[in-house]
Design a protein around this motif. Sequence first.
Motif, mmCIF file in Angstrom:
data_model
loop_
_atom_site.group_PDB
_atom_site.id
_atom_site.type_symbol
_atom_site.label_atom_id
_atom_site.label_comp_id
_atom_site.label_asym_id
_atom_site.label_seq_id
_atom_site.Cartn_x
_atom_site.Cartn_y
_atom_site.Cartn_z
ATOM 1 N N MET A 45 -16.749 -90.345 -16.055
ATOM 2 C CA MET A 45 -17.214 -90.703 -14.751
ATOM 3 C C MET A 45 -17.939 -89.512 -14.124
ATOM 4 O O MET A 45 -17.437 -88.413 -14.122
ATOM 5 N N SER A 46 -19.102 -89.749 -13.575
ATOM 6 C CA SER A 46 -19.847 -88.665 -12.942
ATOM 7 C C SER A 46 -19.514 -88.618 -11.453
ATOM 8 O O SER A 46 -19.240 -89.623 -10.819
ATOM 9 N N THR A 47 -19.578 -87.427 -10.898
ATOM 10 C CA THR A 47 -19.286 -87.243 -9.490
ATOM 11 C C THR A 47 -20.587 -87.282 -8.707
ATOM 12 O O THR A 47 -21.517 -86.545 -8.981
ATOM 13 N N THR A 48 -20.640 -88.164 -7.733
ATOM 14 C CA THR A 48 -21.823 -88.258 -6.896
ATOM 15 C C THR A 48 -21.719 -87.248 -5.764
ATOM 16 O O THR A 48 -20.621 -86.873 -5.358
ATOM 17 N N PRO A 49 -22.841 -86.808 -5.219
ATOM 18 C CA PRO A 49 -22.797 -85.838 -4.125
ATOM 19 C C PRO A 49 -22.035 -86.343 -2.911
ATOM 20 O O PRO A 49 -21.379 -85.586 -2.239
ATOM 21 N N SER A 50 -22.112 -87.641 -2.617
ATOM 22 C CA SER A 50 -21.420 -88.150 -1.436
ATOM 23 C C SER A 50 -19.909 -88.147 -1.627
ATOM 24 O O SER A 50 -19.167 -88.103 -0.662
ATOM 25 N N ALA A 51 -19.436 -88.190 -2.867
ATOM 26 C CA ALA A 51 -18.000 -88.186 -3.110
ATOM 27 C C ALA A 51 -17.403 -86.800 -2.917
ATOM 28 O O ALA A 51 -16.223 -86.667 -2.646
ATOM 29 N N THR A 52 -18.200 -85.755 -3.046
ATOM 30 C CA THR A 52 -17.688 -84.393 -2.909
ATOM 31 C C THR A 52 -17.914 -83.825 -1.515
ATOM 32 O O THR A 52 -17.565 -82.688 -1.273
ATOM 33 N N ARG A 53 -18.480 -84.576 -0.624
ATOM 34 C CA ARG A 53 -18.753 -84.087 0.731
ATOM 35 C C ARG A 53 -17.441 -84.000 1.509
ATOM 36 O O ARG A 53 -16.627 -84.904 1.486
ATOM 37 N N LYS A 54 -17.276 -82.882 2.201
ATOM 38 C CA LYS A 54 -16.103 -82.703 3.044
ATOM 39 C C LYS A 54 -16.578 -82.274 4.415
ATOM 40 O O LYS A 54 -16.970 -81.143 4.624
ATOM 41 N N GLY A 55 -16.553 -83.188 5.340
ATOM 42 C CA GLY A 55 -16.944 -82.873 6.703
ATOM 43 C C GLY A 55 -15.856 -83.321 7.648
ATOM 44 O O GLY A 55 -15.237 -84.360 7.453
ATOM 45 N N SER A 56 -15.597 -82.531 8.653
ATOM 46 C CA SER A 56 -14.562 -82.885 9.607
ATOM 47 C C SER A 56 -15.130 -83.798 10.690
ATOM 48 O O SER A 56 -16.341 -83.866 10.895
ATOM 49 N N LEU A 57 -14.238 -84.470 11.370
ATOM 50 C CA LEU A 57 -14.646 -85.341 12.464
ATOM 51 C C LEU A 57 -15.292 -84.516 13.577
ATOM 52 O O LEU A 57 -16.319 -84.903 14.140
ATOM 53 N N TRP A 58 -14.717 -83.353 13.875
ATOM 54 C CA TRP A 58 -15.264 -82.502 14.925
ATOM 55 C C TRP A 58 -16.679 -82.045 14.583
ATOM 56 O O TRP A 58 -17.559 -82.027 15.437
ATOM 57 N N ARG A 59 -16.923 -81.684 13.329
ATOM 58 C CA ARG A 59 -18.252 -81.234 12.909
ATOM 59 C C ARG A 59 -19.258 -82.383 13.022
ATOM 60 O O ARG A 59 -20.409 -82.173 13.413
ATOM 61 N N THR A 60 -18.820 -83.589 12.704
ATOM 62 C CA THR A 60 -19.694 -84.756 12.818
ATOM 63 C C THR A 60 -20.035 -85.025 14.275
ATOM 64 O O THR A 60 -21.197 -85.286 14.611
ATOM 65 N N ILE A 61 -19.038 -84.942 15.148
ATOM 66 C CA ILE A 61 -19.275 -85.155 16.578
ATOM 67 C C ILE A 61 -20.236 -84.101 17.113
ATOM 68 O O ILE A 61 -21.155 -84.411 17.883
ATOM 69 N N LYS A 62 -20.044 -82.844 16.708
ATOM 70 C CA LYS A 62 -20.932 -81.777 17.142
ATOM 71 C C LYS A 62 -22.370 -82.022 16.678
ATOM 72 O O LYS A 62 -23.321 -81.870 17.444
ATOM 73 N N ALA A 63 -22.537 -82.419 15.432
ATOM 74 C CA ALA A 63 -23.874 -82.652 14.885
ATOM 75 C C ALA A 63 -24.576 -83.795 15.612
ATOM 76 O O ALA A 63 -25.758 -83.704 15.943
ATOM 77 N N VAL A 64 -23.845 -84.869 15.870
ATOM 78 C CA VAL A 64 -24.445 -86.016 16.558
ATOM 79 C C VAL A 64 -24.762 -85.658 18.007
ATOM 80 O O VAL A 64 -25.817 -86.035 18.529
ATOM 81 N N SER A 65 -23.877 -84.907 18.647
ATOM 82 C CA SER A 65 -24.122 -84.502 20.037
ATOM 83 C C SER A 65 -25.372 -83.653 20.156
ATOM 84 O O SER A 65 -26.194 -83.862 21.048
ATOM 85 N N TRP A 66 -25.529 -82.683 19.265
ATOM 86 C CA TRP A 66 -26.728 -81.847 19.296
ATOM 87 C C TRP A 66 -27.974 -82.680 19.006
ATOM 88 O O TRP A 66 -29.039 -82.428 19.562
ATOM 89 N N SER A 67 -27.845 -83.669 18.156
ATOM 90 C CA SER A 67 -29.024 -84.485 17.840
ATOM 91 C C SER A 67 -29.417 -85.374 19.017
ATOM 92 O O SER A 67 -30.585 -85.715 19.165
ATOM 93 N N PHE A 68 -28.453 -85.771 19.862
ATOM 94 C CA PHE A 68 -28.788 -86.524 21.070
ATOM 95 C C PHE A 68 -29.692 -85.701 21.981
ATOM 96 O O PHE A 68 -30.571 -86.242 22.637
ATOM 97 N N PHE A 69 -29.463 -84.398 22.044
ATOM 98 C CA PHE A 69 -30.288 -83.524 22.864
ATOM 99 C C PHE A 69 -31.578 -83.126 22.160
ATOM 100 O O PHE A 69 -32.479 -82.597 22.775
ATOM 101 N N GLY A 70 -31.644 -83.319 20.861
ATOM 102 C CA GLY A 70 -32.836 -82.970 20.100
ATOM 103 C C GLY A 70 -32.928 -81.492 19.769
ATOM 104 O O GLY A 70 -33.996 -80.991 19.457
ATOM 105 N N VAL A 71 -31.790 -80.804 19.845
ATOM 106 C CA VAL A 71 -31.761 -79.374 19.569
ATOM 107 C C VAL A 71 -30.817 -79.146 18.389
ATOM 108 O O VAL A 71 -29.656 -79.485 18.440
ATOM 109 N N ARG A 72 -31.359 -78.581 17.330
ATOM 110 C CA ARG A 72 -30.535 -78.322 16.149
ATOM 111 C C ARG A 72 -31.137 -77.163 15.385
ATOM 112 O O ARG A 72 -32.328 -77.157 15.077
#
Length: 70
Positions: A1-28
């Motif tokens: 079985m091969s490992t796909t890139p999405s299966a090895t991704r480890k992101g926290s909920l807080w990091r996701t919230i931060k990324a989406v919040s910054w993208s709402f402002f258009g600053v990243r």
Amino acid sequence: MSTTPSATRKGSLWRTIKAVSWSFFGVRARGDYEQDVQQLKPLHIVAVGFAGVVVFVGGLIFLATWVVGK
């Protein structure tokens, strides 16, 4: 079985919230964006983005009814 890139991704909920919040402002920062692309899961970004839109629209509706009610 091969490992796909999405299966090895480890992101926290807080990091996701931060990324989406910054993208709402258009600053990243480019470096942060590159890390987010590699670590965060797209489904989590969509879910947090949808929740953010609901909160934002709800806040606007509340603000409008509060201003008109006074």
